[in-house]
Structure formats: C-alpha cells, structure tokens
Design an enzyme around this catalytic site. Sequence first.
Site, short mmCIF file in Angstrom:
data_model
loop_
_atom_site.label_atom_id
_atom_site.label_comp_id
_atom_site.label_asym_id
_atom_site.label_seq_id
_atom_site.Cartn_x
_atom_site.Cartn_y
_atom_site.Cartn_z
N CYS A 72 0.87 -1.19 0.00
CA CYS A 72 0.00 0.00 0.00
C CYS A 72 0.90 1.23 0.00
CB CYS A 72 -0.87 0.00 1.25
SG CYS A 72 -1.82 -1.50 1.45
N ARG B 166 1.56 1.84 -5.97
CA ARG B 166 1.75 0.90 -4.86
C ARG B 166 0.47 0.16 -4.51
NH1 ARG B 166 6.35 1.57 -2.03
NH2 ARG B 166 5.42 0.57 -0.22
N TRP C 210 -3.73 -1.86 -1.35
CA TRP C 210 -3.67 -3.07 -2.19
C TRP C 210 -4.05 -4.18 -1.23
CZ3 TRP C 210 0.16 -7.26 -2.97
CH2 TRP C 210 -0.13 -8.02 -4.10
N ASN D 70 0.83 0.34 6.08
CA ASN D 70 1.32 -0.51 4.99
C ASN D 70 2.09 -1.64 5.65
OD1 ASN D 70 2.27 -1.64 2.60
ND2 ASN D 70 4.09 -0.35 2.60
N GLY D 71 1.75 -2.89 5.32
CA GLY D 71 2.45 -4.04 5.90
C GLY D 71 1.45 -5.10 6.32
N GLU E 123 11.61 -13.18 -19.77
CA GLU E 123 11.25 -11.80 -19.45
C GLU E 123 10.28 -11.25 -20.48
OE1 GLU E 123 11.42 -10.08 -16.96
OE2 GLU E 123 11.14 -8.00 -17.61
N LYS F 139 6.55 -9.68 -19.63
CA LYS F 139 6.15 -8.32 -20.04
C LYS F 139 4.81 -8.36 -20.78
CE LYS F 139 8.14 -6.33 -17.85
NZ LYS F 139 8.82 -7.00 -16.88
N GLU G 53 1.80 -9.46 -18.37
CA GLU G 53 1.36 -8.64 -17.22
C GLU G 53 0.79 -7.29 -17.63
OE1 GLU G 53 4.38 -7.57 -14.38
OE2 GLU G 53 5.91 -7.43 -15.90
N HIS H 174 9.85 -31.18 -26.76
CA HIS H 174 9.50 -32.09 -25.65
C HIS H 174 8.09 -31.83 -25.15
CE1 HIS H 174 13.55 -33.66 -25.58
NE2 HIS H 174 13.98 -32.42 -25.67
N LYS I 46 3.43 -2.83 -7.37
CA LYS I 46 4.82 -2.60 -7.75
C LYS I 46 5.78 -3.46 -6.97
CE LYS I 46 8.20 -0.78 -9.96
NZ LYS I 46 8.43 -1.25 -11.34
#
Length: 590
Positions: free
Chosen positions: A2, A27, A74, A100-101, A469, A473, A476, A492, A585
Amino acid sequence: MCGIIGYIGNKKAAPILLKGLKHLEYRGYDSVGIATLSKKHIFVKKDVGKVGEVSSKLNFLDLKGNTGISHNRWATHGGVTQKNAHPHTDCSGSIVVVHNGIIENYRELKEWLIKKGHKFKSETDTEVVPHLVEEEMKNEKKFAEAAKIALKKLEGSYALLLMYKDDNIIIATRKGSPLVLGVSDHGYFAASDIPAFIEYTKKVVYLSDYDFVTLTPNNFKVFNLLEWKPVRRKIDTISWDAEQAKKGEFEHFMMKEIAEQVDTIQKAVQQDRKIIDDIVKEIKKAKGIFLIGCGSSYHACLAASYIFSKIAKFHVNVILASEFPNYEHFLTNDTLVIAVSQSGETYDVLEAVRAAKKRGSKVISIVNVMGSSLTRESDTFLMMHAGPEICVLSTKTYTSQIALLSLLAYALAENYEEGKKKLNYLWNIIYQLTSRTIREKIKELAEKLKDKEHVFCIGRGLQYATALEAALKIKEVSYIHAEAFAGGELKHGTIALIENGTPCLVFVSEDNKKEILSNAIEIKSRGGYIIGISSKENEIFDSWVKVPESNTENAIVQIIPIQILAYQLAVLRGCDIDHPRNLAKSVTVP
Ligand code: AGP
C-alpha cells in the site's frame, strides 16, 4: 503493498495528500482514504476505487485542517470494500491510523480487544492498532506514550501513521515496510516513497526499523523502540527532481521508463570501483554463490548466470527467492547470497536474506530504492541509480540489474574497464531501438498480434532468460497469454500447441543461431508465425525486429523492442498500462 502519506505544517493538508496519493498509486489502487485533524476533530473520507474516482465522488479537498494522513490500498486482509479501506479509527473516532504491511498476530489481538469491549468495523489487520492505542490511553497515558506501548504488541511488518484528535502531531513509525520523511520550509511529510512529496522538497530523512517519529508543524523527533531511546537521523538531499518522477513527454510511465534506458544503463555502471573490487573479493572467497530474486529480478539473475559463465567462467546458482527455503540447508558462513530487488521490499527476497543471515552467510544486494529494507538488511549493497520506476512493470530496472551484474562479471574476469566501456556504449543501440521510427514499426507488429490468444517466446542460452522476461512483459500488461521456452525444450511437448498462425518470438544470437533457427523451422512447418529478434534477417521470419548482435549484452538490448511491443499491445487492447489489474509494484506479502 500500500501507499501512505502524511503531512503536518502550515498549509492545508488535503490537497497535498491528494497529490501525494496520485504519485503513490503504483503501490496499490483498490481503495483510498484521507483523514485530517482540525480543531480537535478528526474527519475521515474513504472508499473503493482509484484516487481520481474516489476524490471526485467524496471531494477530499473539502477536508479541513493542516494535519492529515492518507492511504492507497492493495488488499491483503479483507476484501476490497469501503469498510476495509484505510484510515481506520478506534471506537470513538478519536484515534486514526493508516498502515502498509502485515500484522501477523492481529487475530489474537482482535479477540483480546473484543473481550475488552472494543467494536470493530472492518476485516483488516490494521484496525487493531487504533484500538490498542485507545486501550493503552485508558491507563492515563498520553497519546504518544500509549502508541509506543501499543506498538510493542505488534508482530509482523508495518509502516504506520497515527493521529489523535487532541494532539496536533503525527506519529510515524516503521518496521519492515518503507517509510521516509520529507522536510520542507512549510511542514513535514512521512510517506512510503519519495515521489509522494518530491515536488515540495528534496530533503529527506531515511528511517530505520523501529524508528518512532513525532512530527509537529515545526520539527520532528525520532525515538527508537528497540533501543528505547531518542536517536538522531540525518537530513539527506536527493539528486533527482520532480520532473523525473513525472511522465515527461510520454502518455504512460511505462514508455517513459523504457526510453530512459538510454541513460539508466550508463547510470547503473557508474559505481564506486572500490566497492566493486570488494564485492569481487567476496565472490572469489565464497564457497557457493546464490543469486536470488522474483519476477523480472529473477530473470535478471538467470541472465547473469549465463553472463558470469561466459565472461568470467564462473558458476553461480540461481534460485527463485520463494523457492529458497528448499536450499537453505546448503548455506554456510562461506556462502555468498546476491539478492536482486528493484524495490528492496519484496517479501520473499527479504525472507531469503534473513534466512541466509541466520546461517552466517554474507549478503550483497542490488537495489533501486535507497533506504529500503533490503539496503538495511544486507552486508553491502549496490544502487542501480535507475531513478523512481513508477510503472508497475519493471523495464529500466531490469536492464539496470543486468548491466550491474555484467559489470561484476567483467570485474571478476579482470576486464572491468573494457566491460564498463561496452556497457556504457549500449546507449547508442538503445537510443535507436527506442526511437519513434522503431516504435512505429513495432506498433505495426502489435496490430498483427493484438487479438491473439497465445504468444510463445523461445531462446537458447542467455536468450532463454530474455524469452522468459519477454513473456512476462506481454502477459502482465496486455493480458495476452505468453509463454517462454528454452529452444531445445519445444519438441519435448509444447510444440503440440502450435497451430496455424500461432505467433512465436525467436531470440537469435550469433553463438546459437543454427540451433534456434532450426527450432523456428519446426514451429513454422506447423503453421507458426515467426517473429525474429536478431541482427540479420532470415527467410524463416514472417516479421523481423532488427537488434544489433551484442553478445553477452544481448540480454539488455534484445528485451527493449519487446518491452515496447508489450506496451503497444496493451495500448491497443485498452489495458491500464501503469497499473495492470491484480498487480502491485512490490509484493511485500507472502
Ligand atoms: C516485473 O515487471 C514485475 N513488476 C514483477 O515481476 C517484479 O519484477 C517482481 O515483483 C520483483 O520485484 P522487485 O524487483 O522489487 O523485488
């Protein structure tokens, strides 16, 4: 994760907090709320939605008072509802808190408080805090003293801001979650991150865990709850400015930050040579090295393992931070852990680092946020100097991590100066790759792919990390399902998925072009659509993105057109570019 910001001074708090919350929206953006204090009365407005939406609905700017705290949520504990939005108050609405936490023992605390007669309105862990302070104040304790005692009962991580109606102060305290002070000529700030107040001041105070700060309109005092005594924290002045933390000419932070790689690669390699040499000594001395990270930072670690092998002929282990507990028993006090994390707050990375420290291992970290938990919990750290990365997606910090790890590999191979020059020179290639012409060309490719359900990405050796990567990208930010494979793995099983028109990004490098092109042919012969990312065109390619051959620096240059492709796909699909759904983030929860 958050975002929180508080202000106390001689200006109206609400407009300042509202702007700060906008800068902290990366955030978390499930809900938002502001509390202000005026004439011994606390006013609270909060609701579900993003800052702009909720502000126009509730009109935050009506809130009176020059003292206030605020929060972007969040969701971790409790659904996304108005009742679970912060701020939270005690029974009488006299004490108000944003957090936040994660408070790990909140259930037992809540049961204890309910037995004492406290009434709860939300499902959150945070709401126990104002009630704990209220309980302590029943024993005739003053607000700040009561808060100190209450906080000692908390287990877990927190960055907290608290206010009480009768005291014109803000209590700001942290343990395991980021919190930094801003010092301006009209008042004081406490926030999760510097962009929240940078337009008002560049003077910052980095706080340590257990710092308990009393902010008044004229000063701040720091008391450490662990040492249980007053402590002094110095006022630093940061180098980057408000502009850098804004979008500049770009519509979204993501494209701005992709373009910034022209500079950030060079900044990443501007390191203190002595520190690099000390780290190289630690690498040489170590018996077993673990590179750890999550998400894009993990991909940077994987790329680095190929780079260390190629440049320095040196073996390093690479492990997802969340998988680290399965390997902890190998750690000794001769082990070196290199933790890579943009935010320096990722829960899995911090937990791995703490486990390593418990076993006496040395920890070196590569971080982008000064003052973050990881910088404090490592023996040494290297700053990526990438500046604030506001977009939830990691772009410039991903390539900065690789540049910095490559510099270490060159130093290890006693080739520091040449390596630094090579890495510095990349800006030319990056400048071309992020030019408007190339961006337009990639947009045409995005037009072809925007309605596809699946995209595959393949690469061999170092390019396998790039393929991983690239897939992340695309997934997301555009929500298209993308999957990466080592080129040799395709036959395979996965090749069963290739149908007519299935797009496949093929990352080609000089040292394994024969093998990866034969994989491309296997796909093409089953109807796949081949997009070559390479220095030379090839008849197999249905589409070609030209990237100059850069050998071990391919990991930096080849991802750039795919960052742009992911961006263009998201724009065409109308996605929320800088705040993709369900993401934050930094993942500061297990
Ligand atoms: C990458 O685009 C994502 N934002 C995510 O995978 C990120 O890399 C991961 O959460 C690690 O974050 P960190 O570097 O701050 O530890």
